[in-house]
Design an enzyme around this catalytic site. Sequence first.
Site, PDB file in Angstrom:
ATOM      1  N   GLY A 286      68.376  50.216 121.621  1.00 59.88           N
ATOM      2  CA  GLY A 286      67.587  49.336 123.118  1.00 59.88           C
ATOM      3  C   GLY A 286      68.264  49.049 124.298  1.00 59.88           C
ATOM      4  O   GLY A 286      69.615  48.864 124.219  1.00 59.88           O
ATOM      5  N   VAL A 287      67.737  48.702 125.325  1.00 63.45           N
ATOM      6  CA  VAL A 287      67.730  48.563 126.517  1.00 63.45           C
ATOM      7  C   VAL A 287      66.745  47.578 126.900  1.00 63.45           C
ATOM      8  O   VAL A 287      65.408  47.439 127.073  1.00 63.45           O
ATOM      9  CB  VAL A 287      67.472  49.943 127.417  1.00 63.45           C
ATOM     10  CG1 VAL A 287      68.167  49.876 128.591  1.00 63.45           C
ATOM     11  CG2 VAL A 287      68.584  50.852 127.096  1.00 63.45           C
ATOM     12  N   GLY A 288      67.399  46.103 128.238  1.00 65.42           N
ATOM     13  CA  GLY A 288      66.770  45.541 128.359  1.00 65.42           C
ATOM     14  C   GLY A 288      67.661  45.052 130.218  1.00 65.42           C
ATOM     15  O   GLY A 288      68.430  45.767 130.505  1.00 65.42           O
ATOM     16  N   GLY A 289      66.695  44.157 130.226  1.00 72.04           N
ATOM     17  CA  GLY A 289      67.220  44.099 131.921  1.00 72.04           C
ATOM     18  C   GLY A 289      68.443  43.065 131.604  1.00 72.04           C
ATOM     19  O   GLY A 289      69.449  43.526 132.442  1.00 72.04           O
ATOM     20  N   PHE A 290      69.073  42.541 130.568  1.00 68.48           N
ATOM     21  CA  PHE A 290      70.523  42.350 130.550  1.00 68.48           C
ATOM     22  C   PHE A 290      71.539  43.489 130.326  1.00 68.48           C
ATOM     23  O   PHE A 290      72.061  43.350 130.730  1.00 68.48           O
ATOM     24  CB  PHE A 290      70.948  41.206 128.680  1.00 68.48           C
ATOM     25  CG  PHE A 290      72.231  40.496 128.876  1.00 68.48           C
ATOM     26  CD1 PHE A 290      72.670  39.525 129.233  1.00 68.48           C
ATOM     27  CD2 PHE A 290      72.899  41.335 127.779  1.00 68.48           C
ATOM     28  CE1 PHE A 290      73.343  39.272 129.359  1.00 68.48           C
ATOM     29  CE2 PHE A 290      74.616  40.653 127.938  1.00 68.48           C
ATOM     30  CZ  PHE A 290      74.545  39.399 128.879  1.00 68.48           C
ATOM     31  N   GLY A 291      70.376  44.535 129.481  1.00 59.47           N
ATOM     32  CA  GLY A 291      71.897  45.577 129.341  1.00 59.47           C
ATOM     33  C   GLY A 291      71.477  45.809 127.771  1.00 59.47           C
ATOM     34  O   GLY A 291      70.043  46.143 127.655  1.00 59.47           O
ATOM     35  N   VAL A 293      71.664  47.718 123.755  1.00 61.46           N
ATOM     36  CA  VAL A 293      72.264  47.190 122.947  1.00 61.46           C
ATOM     37  C   VAL A 293      72.854  48.586 122.065  1.00 61.46           C
ATOM     38  O   VAL A 293      71.715  49.755 122.051  1.00 61.46           O
ATOM     39  CB  VAL A 293      70.540  46.816 122.268  1.00 61.46           C
ATOM     40  CG1 VAL A 293      71.855  45.905 120.944  1.00 61.46           C
ATOM     41  CG2 VAL A 293      70.020  46.159 122.721  1.00 61.46           C
ATOM     42  N   LYS A 307      75.341  44.131 122.003  1.00 62.60           N
ATOM     43  CA  LYS A 307      74.302  43.494 123.888  1.00 62.60           C
ATOM     44  C   LYS A 307      75.474  43.934 124.396  1.00 62.60           C
ATOM     45  O   LYS A 307      75.675  42.316 124.708  1.00 62.60           O
ATOM     46  CB  LYS A 307      73.621  42.693 123.658  1.00 62.60           C
ATOM     47  CG  LYS A 307      72.559  43.041 124.784  1.00 62.60           C
ATOM     48  CD  LYS A 307      71.750  40.992 124.663  1.00 62.60           C
ATOM     49  CE  LYS A 307      70.704  40.938 124.005  1.00 62.60           C
ATOM     50  NZ  LYS A 307      70.039  40.028 124.047  1.00 62.60           N
ATOM     51  N   ASP A 403      60.648  32.616 124.740  1.00 60.91           N
ATOM     52  CA  ASP A 403      59.870  34.135 125.075  1.00 60.91           C
ATOM     53  C   ASP A 403      60.006  34.323 123.809  1.00 60.91           C
ATOM     54  O   ASP A 403      60.643  35.579 122.784  1.00 60.91           O
ATOM     55  CB  ASP A 403      61.403  34.585 125.287  1.00 60.91           C
ATOM     56  CG  ASP A 403      61.081  35.867 126.164  1.00 60.91           C
ATOM     57  OD1 ASP A 403      60.077  36.004 126.352  1.00 60.91           O
ATOM     58  OD2 ASP A 403      62.270  36.940 126.249  1.00 60.91           O
TER      59      ASP A 403
END
Length: 617
Positions: A286-291, A293, A307, A403
């Site tokens: 997975g990929v998000g704004g935080f970085g 996973v 993460k 959230d």
Amino acid sequence: MGGPVLTPKNDSMWRTWETDQAYLISAASANNVSVNPNLIKYIDGVSAEIAPNSVYGTAQEMAEANVTDQRFNISWRFDVDEGFTYFIRLHFCDIVSTVLNNLIFNVYINKQSALTSFDISSKTMVLSAAYYADFVTNVSMGSNRILVQVGPPDFRNLPTNAILNGLEIMKMSNPCGSLVGNLCEIRKKSKFPRRKLVALAISSAVVFAVLVFVVAALLLRLHRPKKPKRCPSTWFSLPTNVGNSDSKVSICSLASTAQSHGLGRVLSFAEIREATKNFDESLVIGVGGFGKVYKGVLENGVMVAVKRGNPGSRQGLTEFRTEILMLSRLRHRHLVSLIGYCEEQNEMILVYEFMAGGPLRKHLYGSNLPSLSWKQRLEICIGAAKGLHYLHTGASDTIIHRDVKTTNILLDENFTAKVADFGLSKLGPTLDQTHVSTAVKGSFGYLDPEYFRRQQLTEKSDVYSFGVVLMEILCARPAINPALPREQVNIAEWGMYWQKRGQLQRIIDSNLVGLINIDSLRKFGETAEKCLAEHGVERPTMGDVLWNLEYALQLQEASIQNDSSDNSAKHIPEIPGWIPQVESVDTDRYDIVSDQVASDATTTSDVFSQIMDPRGR
């Protein structure tokens, strides 16, 4: 509890089971109940060695107080030695109910919540089945008792009752390896003869001189700073559950006990790098704004999700620390567990339990995974609702997630739902407050309009977001899809348009057509409509939402049982004139972080104009 004395002749483990009358604080609060011991069932993981059927066939239940709303606990007090850790095993068996999911209660140990809204039948799936739960608690100096209580929860519209069938308490040895309370003090006070003391001093000096350099070298290589540990009033699951038991440990137990179970574990960057094969890109899940996973495996063989924050960047530091603070206080079957974290070499890394099923979103749309059945979707909704209800009412303080969305509801290999990502979470209002004033944060499409306009946050903001999730699960499409016609862009508005006309079946996932019981769909739609009410005071609590979803599941299961003879007479037929599905877009990546109050006149286009950074967290 509630039964006669059992001797070793009645127990394959040669135990003697005492009656509980001498330990009951108020005998008038409890009532003996019993059934034929031969009716007791032992499910997988529980055997007669755990406890004889005569233990499970008797119990103490709440006595009839002749009042409309019975709100009291059955309490037992046990005298113990202070300064020791105790292992506690509670035995449960629902011998008082006639239907499943009708007996819900709380369990407390030393006035700490051990089990919240506990439903025995949800664990055993049948009545009159044996079940047990394990706990470890520390009796501090100055206290010499263990208090065990069972009582009703606050949120259920069900018969008020609570039971306990049996209890075992085992004393664990102290740091000196002894079960004698003052042995450590005796050893400290014992004195050697003078000659032996001189000889001991000389030999110690020689040994010290030889080892000092070795010790210094080892300390330089192995020393790692440790974070101070907190001591919240909560229970943490042990990593090794036996059979069908719940095994938990109090964070206030001895430090050695906490460390042995990996509570609040600080991981080194080297450990995490090894677990992820130096952050191998093939392990990215997975990929998000935080970085990103990563999937990883720790040295002890435990599979984890790692993460990693963007290296060298301090963006997200607040969310990183909030996540650690929140999850170190929380443990629940429907909340993702934090195994550890790393904050060294400018890295921000969180390590969670691995969820093999991944986010709920990919099981609904945007992937080639098999479609979920309506029963599976209801069970996932119920699991997520239990997690959120625990946040709102089960912890020492109200916690608002802020959230709630389908990418933050993760599934394990058995499709058990767990709420994740607590980086935006915030403590809710206290007893003398109605809301918390704070900047608007959340994900576009799930944001409570009242919170968006007024910047006044309550737990009902989570309820609104969960209502959007319910519609997303039913319709298998994103919360916001700009590719659709204007009136269909927002799933909450589009769903409520058809719900208020009594035609919600027109927009459900095509894979569910003909498979949903009409009564189950009606109850589900009514629940979503209440969650999506414009004003927070009009929305139900998560406890009420949970009750309605469980009722919708019961309606669906009842229709399946009748299906063999009734040929699905009450199911929704194929609907002509189906509204075509337009290719979906992953609009969950649009998050809101606003510090200004939006006016009531804000239009949809105004809101879209605020989307500046299309990355997810």
